[in-house]
Design an enzyme around this catalytic site. Structure first.
Site, PDB file in Angstrom:
ATOM      1  N   GLY A 218       0.822  -1.201   0.000  1.00 26.63           N
ATOM      2  CA  GLY A 218       0.000   0.000   0.000  1.00 26.63           C
ATOM      3  C   GLY A 218       0.858   1.254   0.000  1.00 26.63           C
ATOM      4  N   SER A 219       0.342   2.309   0.598  1.00 30.69           N
ATOM      5  CA  SER A 219       0.990   3.625   0.506  1.00 30.69           C
ATOM      6  C   SER A 219       2.321   3.738   1.243  1.00 30.69           C
ATOM      7  CB  SER A 219       0.040   4.712   1.021  1.00 30.69           C
ATOM      8  OG  SER A 219      -1.060   4.851   0.140  1.00 30.69           O
ATOM      9  N   THR A 220       2.670   2.757   2.096  1.00 32.75           N
ATOM     10  CA  THR A 220       4.005   2.800   2.701  1.00 32.75           C
ATOM     11  C   THR A 220       5.078   2.694   1.618  1.00 32.75           C
ATOM     12  OG1 THR A 220       3.915   0.415   3.113  1.00 32.75           O
ATOM     13  CG2 THR A 220       3.313   1.871   4.943  1.00 32.75           C
ATOM     14  N   PHE A 221       4.718   2.093   0.480  1.00 34.90           N
ATOM     15  CA  PHE A 221       5.686   1.924  -0.604  1.00 34.90           C
ATOM     16  C   PHE A 221       6.030   3.259  -1.259  1.00 34.90           C
ATOM     17  CE2 PHE A 221       7.165   0.768  -4.859  1.00 34.90           C
ATOM     18  CZ  PHE A 221       8.091  -0.218  -4.551  1.00 34.90           C
ATOM     19  N   LYS A 222       5.219   4.275  -1.023  1.00 32.49           N
ATOM     20  CA  LYS A 222       5.482   5.582  -1.642  1.00 32.49           C
ATOM     21  C   LYS A 222       6.814   6.180  -1.205  1.00 32.49           C
ATOM     22  CE  LYS A 222       0.581   6.526  -2.376  1.00 32.49           C
ATOM     23  NZ  LYS A 222      -0.641   7.165  -1.857  1.00 32.49           N
TER      24      LYS A 222
END
Length: 486
Positions: A218-222
């Protein structure tokens, strides 16, 4: 010598020769097979004849052997805080073992070549053989904080914390858990029945989710996408601007990538720090497509993805996913395609950013000592990779601090401490609610801890992109406070 005696002598010699051949076949050719045969009761009893070494952490005994009055089973394994450390210590059953009990078995049972001198001295003095003691890097306060906070969520999940400067694992919690004592008895019937019951449970209590399970990040990969962007152009910084449309058209499709809930991301042209604070999808999707698959994949590998790692338990490989089209790359750049990460890998990303761009190899064993307390082996921290430059790491920390202070991770704030973090909400591809993620490091100016938390299906009824911040961030906060003694 008459013919009768000669024939008898030849026959005896032939039988002796056959016996010697048979002995060699048994000892050399079939020894391993016979030793491992389930009908060989000698091995069964021998497992309990030696006093295995202790497993300890921070002065606490996590596993030890205690003497019994049973002549067949002299020592049995005991786990003082069984469920709290189950996925760290593992179990020691009649025919198998897991986790540290398995990976450090030869040291624990005294058979390792590293203990040859100790065994020789014991043989000379007449003392019984005892196994070596294994001391772990686990911080008991952090372990308890992670366990209690994750359990209060009422969900399945995992939390892992690292010392970013060394790679030492400070906490490793996976829920649901189990009691290793139930799998470490001497009654095979009871042990195997209980193992089968646990193995069949849908919640998979035997699974160590921190290292053996991968999830969409999810957005932690950003933060990885942002790292690749900053590395590609060193002139960029937190106040640099990027296009942030309300909808990002995906090439060769008739669909567009929206922000969460179809909302706008600022005015459509925002700073990088704002994009990370609000976790907008469209700017990161565009950044990923502009960089291209090769640069994105190379950045993931620099953080350790795709590498075979053991801590010493084997870690499932994290992966960015195969190369597809631009539309797929946009989705992967926001953590929602084929990319799959273990919680440990996400903690390593946070740790690399904390450690000026250097990712240290994670490890769990701090020290090995023999039965007399003499050191046999001591941890020697190793560099795994150089993920980003120190300048890029500093920029990422600055932006992640802003995420905690002004963005989606405000529930991770620790009084008197600058916390840097990133939340995430990951669709799992099932009917379950999305997973809630949180990665962080603290204190931002001199990090002592980096961590990752995932709460499976933990994004239900929390609202918007704050789901990771609402469910997972408070767990991370509790662990950070325990490590920092706040």
């Amino acid at each position: 010598m008459n013919k009768t005696l000669k024939r008898a002598a030849v026959a005896c010699l032939a039988m002796f020769a056959l016996l010697m051949v048979n002995v060699n076949i048994l000892q050399a050719g079939r020894a391993e097979t016979l030793s491992g045969d389930a009908r060989n009761r000698r091995n069964f009893y021998e497992r309990y004849a030696i006093e295995r070494g202790r497993i300890t952490a921070g002065g606490k005994v996590l596993a030890q052997s205690v003497e019994t009055d049973n002549k067949d089973f002299r020592f049995i394994r005991e786990y003082p805080e069984a469920k709290l450390y189950a996925h760290v210590t593992g179990y020691f059953s009649p025919e198998s073992a897991s986790a540290i009990e398995a990976s450090e078995n030869q040291l624990l049972d005294g058979s390792s070549a590293d203990l040859l001198l100790r065994r020789s001295i014991d043989l000379f003095t007449g003392e019984p053989t005892r196994g070596a003691n294994v001391d772990l890097t686990i911080n008991p306060k952090a372990q308890k904080a992670a366990y209690d906070a994750l359990r209060q969520s009422g969900k399945r999940g995992a939390a892992v914390a690292l010392d970013p400067k060394t790679g030492g694992i400070l906490a490793m919690v996976s829920l649901p858990t189990y009691d290793p004592t139930e799998l470490s008895g001497t009654d095979k019937g009871k042990v195997f029945t209980r193992f089968d019951e646990l193995a069949k449970e849908k919640t998979q209590p035997l699974l160590n989710r921190t290292v053996a399970q991968t999830y969409p990040p999810g957005s932690t990969f950003k933060v990885v996408t942002m790292a690749a962007y900053l590395e590609d152009d060193s002139s960029l910084g937190p106040q640099s601007t990027v296009a942030a449309p309300q909808q990002l058209p995906l090439p060769n499709t008739n669909i567009s990538l929206p922000n969460y809930g179809g909302a706008a991301c600022g005015s459509g042209q925002v700073t990088l720090v704002f994009a990370l604070e609000k976790s907008c999808n469209t700017p990161f999707g565009k950044i990923g497509m502009d960089l291209g698959y090769d640069k994105m994949n190379e950045q993931t590998e620099k953080f350790g993805m795709g590498q075979q790692i053991a801590v010493p338990m084997s870690v499932a490989q994290s992966d960015f996913g195969r190369e597809e089209d631009k539309a797929a790359l946009a989705m992967a750049s926001i953590g929602q395609r084929d990319n799959r990460m273990t919680p440990l890998q996400m903690a390593m990303i946070a740790a690399g950013i904390a450690n000026d761009g250097t990712v240290m190899k994670p490890y769990l064993v701090n020290k090995i000592t023999d039965a007399k307390g003499d050191t046999v082996e001591e941890a020697d921290p190793e560099t795994l990779s150089e993920a980003v430059s120190s300048e890029t790491a500093a920029k990422l920390r600055e932006m992640m601090v802003s995420v905690v202070n002004n963005g989606t991770a405000n529930r991770a704030q620790v009084p008197g401490v600058q916390v840097a973090g990133k939340t995430g909400t990951a669709e799992s591809g099932t009917r379950d609610a999305p997973h809630a993620w949180f990665i962080s490091l603290a204190p931002a100016e001199d990090p002592k801890v980096a961590l990752a938390v995932i709460v499976e299906a933990g994004a239900a009824n929390v609202g918007a992109e704050a789901t990771g911040g609402g469910t997972a961030a408070p767990i991370g906060k509790a662990v950070m406070e325990a490590v920092l003694n706040k």
